[in-house]
Design a protein around this motif. Structure first.
Motif, PDB file in Angstrom:
ATOM      1  N   PRO A  69     -70.211  43.292  48.367  1.00 45.65           N
ATOM      2  CA  PRO A  69     -70.791  42.442  49.412  1.00 45.65           C
ATOM      3  C   PRO A  69     -72.163  42.909  49.903  1.00 45.65           C
ATOM      4  O   PRO A  69     -72.869  42.139  50.565  1.00 45.65           O
ATOM      5  CB  PRO A  69     -69.749  42.527  50.543  1.00 45.65           C
ATOM      6  N   CYS A  70     -72.528  44.158  49.579  1.00 41.34           N
ATOM      7  CA  CYS A  70     -73.868  44.609  49.959  1.00 41.34           C
ATOM      8  C   CYS A  70     -74.945  43.750  49.322  1.00 41.34           C
ATOM      9  O   CYS A  70     -76.043  43.611  49.889  1.00 41.34           O
ATOM     10  CB  CYS A  70     -74.082  46.067  49.539  1.00 41.34           C
ATOM     11  N   LEU A  71     -74.662  43.188  48.145  1.00 37.34           N
ATOM     12  CA  LEU A  71     -75.685  42.368  47.480  1.00 37.34           C
ATOM     13  C   LEU A  71     -76.096  41.181  48.342  1.00 37.34           C
ATOM     14  O   LEU A  71     -77.276  41.043  48.677  1.00 37.34           O
ATOM     15  CB  LEU A  71     -75.184  41.905  46.105  1.00 37.34           C
ATOM     16  N   PRO A  72     -75.173  40.294  48.745  1.00 38.52           N
ATOM     17  CA  PRO A  72     -75.611  39.191  49.606  1.00 38.52           C
ATOM     18  C   PRO A  72     -75.999  39.635  51.012  1.00 38.52           C
ATOM     19  O   PRO A  72     -76.911  39.053  51.606  1.00 38.52           O
ATOM     20  CB  PRO A  72     -74.393  38.254  49.635  1.00 38.52           C
ATOM     21  N   PHE A  73     -75.336  40.664  51.550  1.00 39.86           N
ATOM     22  CA  PHE A  73     -75.674  41.107  52.906  1.00 39.86           C
ATOM     23  C   PHE A  73     -77.101  41.653  52.950  1.00 39.86           C
ATOM     24  O   PHE A  73     -77.885  41.315  53.841  1.00 39.86           O
ATOM     25  CB  PHE A  73     -74.697  42.176  53.387  1.00 39.86           C
TER      26      PHE A  73
END
Length: 452
Positions: free
Chosen positions: A18-22
């Motif tokens: 989820p770090c990618l979109p966040f």
């Protein structure tokens, strides 16, 4: 060799997903969108500065409520996993409105959807960092978790910063590139959150919830080590915050570089973070977290100051200087969060209540406060005579851009290092805390709770 203290590689990778979109959303919020709404949507620089500042201050006030609610949440699904699931629809919808903005949108439109996206972003950031804090109770393994978290953030930043570059390279406009940023975020949000929820378990807290009060937020702020970490996080966060807000203005207006060159340089800055994250993780194991944080901040100040000496029109030198500044950039985010998680275990021992959500919300508030003040530099520069639409600004106006961009971050970084000099939750003290927690039955074997 597997142990109860270790988080498995599949869990680490899924947790970082989820770090990618966040992060892909966080970068435009800090850098791209303010300049985009000024230059391409047509809202004045002063108004954008004030709106971003006001929204961030409101968002900061929301953080303790979210942290308090997370600490009171107990479900079979998990308390932090539940909140990361809830952020999905909020972020998906608000991202669409912020990035696919119609031409001529008003400041009210920008302010409303900016507030919604920030609330969703708070839910995401607080739940993920709090989730990471309970994946392990080992001092060094916890730093490893947040090092991977930071690497995931940097990969997300690289993905999103490359989108306008690719768009312009294939003949599309910069505006189209910004819209594609939003679409990238909207596509990856459900995919990455879904994988994380499926693969990564959550340690259920053994602490009761009945006495977790909203007033605990203020109780935590009074703790000396919390004050030190918060002050360091605020001061150290001001540097990249100011850099992000003024990056294009500084290098385009004072150094004569193109937008395309600036975008490439920003990508190199985040690539350097991929080098820095494992470096600072290694250093923290050898020298302790708080000492590594102090040293990294001093190095950051020294390398960042070199940006003032980049020759005008010289892209290779500028790119190298920005790359060097990016290596220490990765340290403060991963180390302050790992330190705050350690403090959470100390609080659990002293009070019997698990308040990691509250502590992470306090830390998130100082980070956001730093970025709020960073955006306010836009309004300050406008008051001092800087006009982003002018072909040529006065020497005095450009002098203020340079002072704000280079001088202020260097001072803040050195002050942030000073703030940590008396931090006293050492590795030995932390080991004593973990032993006492196990003796009281407040810390279970992590390995048992990480299995499916």
């Amino acid at each position: 060799m597997s142990s109860a203290k270790q988080v498995t590689w599949p869990q680490l990778l899924a947790f970082c997903g989820p770090c990618l979109p966040f992060a892909a959303l966080g970068l435009p919020l800090a850098v791209t969108l303010s300049e985009y709404y000024i230059t391409y949507i047509g809202i004045s620089i002063a108004v954008v500065g004030y709106v971003f500042m006001a929204v961030k201050l409101i968002d900061i006030a929301v953080d303790p409520l979210i942290g308090w609610a997370m600490d009171r949440t107990r479900t079979r699904f998990g308390r932090f996993k539940l909140w990361i699931a809830l952020c999905l629809p909020v972020l998906f919808i608000s991202t669409g409105f912020m990035f696919l903005v119609p031409p001529g949108a008003s400041a009210l439109y920008m302010g409303v959807w900016l507030l919604v996206v920030y609330i969703g972003f708070s839910m995401a950031a607080l739940s993920q960092s709090s989730w990471g804090s309970v994946l392990t109770t080992d001092y060094d393994e916890r730093t490893k978790v947040f090092a991977f978290w930071q690497i995931g953030n940097i990969i997300g930043l690289l993905c999103v910063v490359s989108i306008p570059v690719i768009a312009q390279a294939i003949g599309q406009s910069y505006q189209t590139g910004v819209q594609w940023m939003g679409l990238f975020i909207m596509v990856t949000l459900p995919v990455m959150i879904g994988i994380a929820l499926w693969v990564v378990p959550e340690k259920t807290s053994d602490a009761p919830t009945h006495d977790v009060r909203l007033g605990a937020y203020f109780d935590m702020i009074r703790r000396p080590n919390v004050i030190r970490v918060l002050l360091a996080d605020l001061l150290m966060g001001l540097a990249p915050g100011i850099m992000g807000v003024l990056f294009f203005f500084y290098f385009m207006q004072t150094k004569g570089l193109t937008r395309f060159e600036c975008t490439i340089a920003m990508a190199l800055y985040f690539v350097a973070g991929l080098v820095g994250a494992p470096l600072w993780n290694w250093a923290s194991k050898r020298y302790s977290k708080h000492k590594t944080l102090v040293v990294s901040s001093v190095i950051f100040a020294a390398l960042y100051g070199l940006l003032a000496f980049v020759p005008a029109g010289n892209f290779p030198v500028m790119a190298m200087a920005v790359f060097l500044a990016g290596i220490p950039y990765a340290a403060y985010l991963l180390l302050t969060r790992s330190l705050m998680a350690d403090i959470g275990d100390e609080v659990l021992l002293e009070t019997g209540h698990d308040q990691k959500g509250t502590l992470m919300s306090i830390l998130s508030a100082t980070t956001k406060l730093g970025y709020a003040f960073s955006v306010l530099t836009l309004s300050a520069l406008a008051a001092l005579g800087f006009d982003n639409k002018a072909a040529h600004n006065s020497d005095q106006a450009l002098m203020w851009v340079e002072i704000f961009f280079v001088g202020l971050p260097v001072v803040f970084l050195l002050l942030g290092a000073w703030a940590m000099k008396s931090y006293d939750l050492t590795p030995d003290r932390y080991a004593q805390i973990q032993a006492a927690l196990k003796a009281k039955g407040l810390s279970r074997d992590t390995g048992a709770s990480l299995g499916h």
